[in-house]
Design a protein around this motif. Structure first.
Motif, PDB file in Angstrom:
ATOM      1  N   ASP A  13       1.183  -1.138   0.014  1.00 15.14           N
ATOM      2  CA  ASP A  13       0.212  -0.022  -0.112  1.00 15.14           C
ATOM      3  C   ASP A  13       1.070   1.081  -0.235  1.00 15.14           C
ATOM      4  OD1 ASP A  13       0.921   0.000   2.826  1.00 15.14           O
ATOM      5  OD2 ASP A  13      -0.697  -1.584   3.443  1.00 15.14           O
ATOM      6  N   LEU A  14       0.784   2.432  -0.393  1.00 13.16           N
ATOM      7  CA  LEU A  14       1.057   3.549  -0.259  1.00 13.16           C
ATOM      8  C   LEU A  14       2.010   3.750   1.103  1.00 13.16           C
ATOM      9  CD1 LEU A  14       1.811   5.926  -1.970  1.00 13.16           C
ATOM     10  CD2 LEU A  14      -0.879   7.180  -1.267  1.00 13.16           C
ATOM     11  N   PRO A  15       1.554   4.288   1.889  1.00 16.96           N
ATOM     12  CA  PRO A  15       1.785   4.642   3.184  1.00 16.96           C
ATOM     13  C   PRO A  15       3.187   3.628   3.413  1.00 16.96           C
ATOM     14  CG  PRO A  15      -0.679   4.262   3.675  1.00 16.96           C
ATOM     15  CD  PRO A  15      -0.390   3.445   2.185  1.00 16.96           C
ATOM     16  N   THR A  16       3.161   1.839   3.396  1.00 18.97           N
ATOM     17  CA  THR A  16       4.208   1.137   3.346  1.00 18.97           C
ATOM     18  C   THR A  16       5.220   1.840   2.205  1.00 18.97           C
ATOM     19  OG1 THR A  16       2.860  -0.634   4.237  1.00 18.97           O
ATOM     20  CG2 THR A  16       5.071  -0.884   3.224  1.00 18.97           C
ATOM     21  N   TRP A  61       2.064  -0.043  11.964  1.00 17.75           N
ATOM     22  CA  TRP A  61       1.262  -0.146  10.562  1.00 17.75           C
ATOM     23  C   TRP A  61       1.099  -1.730  10.061  1.00 17.75           C
ATOM     24  CZ3 TRP A  61      -2.775   3.001   8.131  1.00 17.75           C
ATOM     25  CH2 TRP A  61      -2.600   2.363   6.958  1.00 17.75           C
ATOM     26  N   GLY A  62       2.398  -2.311  10.715  1.00 19.28           N
ATOM     27  CA  GLY A  62       2.628  -3.640  11.032  1.00 19.28           C
ATOM     28  C   GLY A  62       1.837  -4.038  11.916  1.00 19.28           C
ATOM     29  N   LEU A  63       0.702  -3.795  12.271  1.00 21.88           N
ATOM     30  CA  LEU A  63      -0.248  -4.060  13.128  1.00 21.88           C
ATOM     31  C   LEU A  63      -2.022  -3.825  12.408  1.00 21.88           C
ATOM     32  CD1 LEU A  63       0.448  -2.991  17.089  1.00 21.88           C
ATOM     33  CD2 LEU A  63       0.850  -5.516  15.671  1.00 21.88           C
ATOM     34  N   VAL A  64      -1.816  -2.433  11.549  1.00 19.97           N
ATOM     35  CA  VAL A  64      -3.252  -1.932  11.212  1.00 19.97           C
ATOM     36  C   VAL A  64      -2.743  -2.476   9.663  1.00 19.97           C
ATOM     37  CG1 VAL A  64      -4.421  -1.561  13.692  1.00 19.97           C
ATOM     38  CG2 VAL A  64      -2.848   0.517  11.801  1.00 19.97           C
ATOM     39  N   GLY A  65      -2.009  -2.155   8.732  1.00 19.42           N
ATOM     40  CA  GLY A  65      -2.054  -1.811   7.559  1.00 19.42           C
ATOM     41  C   GLY A  65      -2.374  -2.599   6.635  1.00 19.42           C
ATOM     42  N   GLY A  66      -1.750  -2.830   5.457  1.00 21.30           N
ATOM     43  CA  GLY A  66      -3.057  -3.634   3.825  1.00 21.30           C
ATOM     44  C   GLY A  66      -1.610  -4.666   4.867  1.00 21.30           C
ATOM     45  N   HIS A  67      -2.407  -5.858   4.001  1.00 24.35           N
ATOM     46  CA  HIS A  67      -2.350  -7.410   4.393  1.00 24.35           C
ATOM     47  C   HIS A  67      -1.350  -7.349   4.218  1.00 24.35           C
ATOM     48  CE1 HIS A  67      -4.023 -11.344   4.408  1.00 24.35           C
ATOM     49  NE2 HIS A  67      -2.763 -11.815   3.625  1.00 24.35           N
ATOM     50  N   ASP A 199      -5.415  -0.145  -0.062  1.00 24.31           N
ATOM     51  CA  ASP A 199      -5.412   0.791  -0.395  1.00 24.31           C
ATOM     52  C   ASP A 199      -5.982   1.976  -1.180  1.00 24.31           C
ATOM     53  OD1 ASP A 199      -2.204   2.840  -0.492  1.00 24.31           O
ATOM     54  OD2 ASP A 199      -2.144   1.607  -2.336  1.00 24.31           O
ATOM     55  N   GLY A 200      -6.377   2.781  -0.161  1.00 23.15           N
ATOM     56  CA  GLY A 200      -7.500   3.583  -0.323  1.00 23.15           C
ATOM     57  C   GLY A 200      -7.725   4.826   0.358  1.00 23.15           C
ATOM     58  N   LEU A 201      -8.322   6.102   0.186  1.00 22.38           N
ATOM     59  CA  LEU A 201      -8.537   7.152   1.104  1.00 22.38           C
ATOM     60  C   LEU A 201      -8.633   6.767   2.436  1.00 22.38           C
ATOM     61  CD1 LEU A 201      -8.232  10.265   0.687  1.00 22.38           C
ATOM     62  CD2 LEU A 201     -10.827  10.194   0.256  1.00 22.38           C
ATOM     63  N   ALA A 202      -9.590   5.679   2.493  1.00 22.46           N
ATOM     64  CA  ALA A 202      -9.755   5.800   3.876  1.00 22.46           C
ATOM     65  C   ALA A 202      -8.619   5.075   5.177  1.00 22.46           C
ATOM     66  CB  ALA A 202     -10.638   4.664   4.298  1.00 22.46           C
ATOM     67  N   ASN A 203      -7.325   4.234   3.852  1.00 21.58           N
ATOM     68  CA  ASN A 203      -6.279   3.486   4.286  1.00 21.58           C
ATOM     69  C   ASN A 203      -5.490   5.112   4.670  1.00 21.58           C
ATOM     70  OD1 ASN A 203      -5.109   1.320   5.223  1.00 21.58           O
ATOM     71  ND2 ASN A 203      -3.616   1.238   3.386  1.00 21.58           N
ATOM     72  N   TRP A 204      -5.409   5.547   3.356  1.00 24.21           N
ATOM     73  CA  TRP A 204      -4.036   6.501   3.866  1.00 24.21           C
ATOM     74  C   TRP A 204      -3.993   8.010   4.786  1.00 24.21           C
ATOM     75  CZ3 TRP A 204      -5.369   8.228  -2.494  1.00 24.21           C
ATOM     76  CH2 TRP A 204      -5.417   7.107  -3.013  1.00 24.21           C
ATOM     77  N   THR A 205      -5.870   8.328   5.332  1.00 26.60           N
ATOM     78  CA  THR A 205      -6.195   9.266   6.128  1.00 26.60           C
ATOM     79  C   THR A 205      -5.754   8.647   7.358  1.00 26.60           C
ATOM     80  OG1 THR A 205      -7.825  10.035   5.287  1.00 26.60           O
ATOM     81  CG2 THR A 205      -8.360  10.040   6.874  1.00 26.60           C
ATOM     82  N   SER A 206      -6.140   6.965   7.694  1.00 25.23           N
ATOM     83  CA  SER A 206      -5.528   6.287   8.963  1.00 25.23           C
ATOM     84  C   SER A 206      -4.179   6.450   9.555  1.00 25.23           C
ATOM     85  CB  SER A 206      -6.047   5.029   9.312  1.00 25.23           C
ATOM     86  OG  SER A 206      -6.076   4.039   7.981  1.00 25.23           O
ATOM     87  N   ALA A 207      -3.570   5.880   7.993  1.00 23.15           N
ATOM     88  CA  ALA A 207      -1.731   6.548   8.343  1.00 23.15           C
ATOM     89  C   ALA A 207      -1.394   7.355   8.356  1.00 23.15           C
ATOM     90  CB  ALA A 207      -1.292   5.922   6.298  1.00 23.15           C
ATOM     91  N   LEU A 208      -1.863   8.914   7.675  1.00 27.07           N
ATOM     92  CA  LEU A 208      -1.251   9.966   8.151  1.00 27.07           C
ATOM     93  C   LEU A 208      -1.647  10.740   9.525  1.00 27.07           C
ATOM     94  CD1 LEU A 208      -0.751  12.633   6.817  1.00 27.07           C
ATOM     95  CD2 LEU A 208      -2.683  13.420   6.481  1.00 27.07           C
TER      96      LEU A 208
END
Length: 227
Positions: A13-16, A61-67, A199-208
């Motif tokens: 995903d983008l955050p990773t 992110w290793g706990l809640v990030g992309g699969h 890997d979408g807006l919701a994912n990016w927002t939480s990562a931010l």
């Protein structure tokens, strides 16, 4: 080209991906500033706190990030590791980090964490002192300083060298394009039944939000020297 049984899959995903390249850039800059010394050590200190924030983010992110970015997905158990070493790996091992690659990632994160931690309580008694030196004993400061400037650097160089050698090996020998995948996030030719990373807006927002919290924590550690 994809076939009916394989597909193009979002792995990183983008955050990773942003974490990966930010960490790589920061580590290179840390090595450069450490070797320059002098006034560059001020930047070395700042970059150390950047790496601290990045490492904190990677743990979260290793706990809640992309699969495929989650520790639960890529940290191998003994059976999976042995199966990989025997050449009997499963398709999922080719998606994210394979078992050996996962161990390499954990080793690098651990060594970087130790380098950052010892840097926070190091003192060269010339021009550099970590922000937390006043909270530990002189023996701890001496040990941390020696480790940070000695074995810690050598271990870091070793894991970086092994990491780069593995990338070259898999790119040239196995024809596994690891670097492009970490740029655009996708891998092709994977079984269609494997899950894709969110890997979408919701994912990016939480990562931010997580990244901002980690940056605040790293800044708080930095300010401990002022109180």
């Amino acid at each position: 080209m994809s076939s009916p049984t394989t597909t193009r899959l979002r792995i990183w995903d983008l955050p990773t991906r942003l974490f990966h390249w930010s960490l790589a850039t920061s580590v290179i800059a840390l090595i450069v500033t450490a070797n320059i010394g002098g006034n560059a050590m001020e930047w070395h200190l700042r970059l150390g706190h950047v790496v601290l924030a990045l490492l904190l983010f990677r743990v979260v992110w290793g706990l809640v990030g992309g699969h495929w970015s989650r520790f639960a997905t890529f940290i191998p158990g003994p059976v999976r590791l042995l199966r990989h070493l025997r050449g009997q790996g499963r398709p999922a091992d080719k998606a994210g980090h394979n078992p050996l690659g996962a161990l390499s990632v954990l080793a690098m994160l651990g060594i970087l964490g130790l380098q950052v931690g010892t840097g926070l309580v190091s003192d060269d008694e010339i021009a550099f002192a970590g922000p937390l030196v006043r909270f530990v004993s002189s023996d701890t400061i001496a040990w941390a300083t020696n480790w940070h400037k000695g074995w810690g650097q050598w271990l870091l160089w070793t894991v970086i060298g092994l990491h780069l050698a593995a990338i070259v090996f898999y790119s040239v020998v196995r024809r596994d394009k690891l670097v492009p995948a970490m740029l655009h996030g996708d891998k092709v030719g994977l079984p269609a039944e494997l899950p894709a990373s969110r890997d979408g807006l919701a994912n990016w927002t939480s990562a931010l939000l997580f990244a901002a919290a980690c940056a605040v924590m790293a800044y708080w550690v930095w300010t401990r020297a002022a109180f």
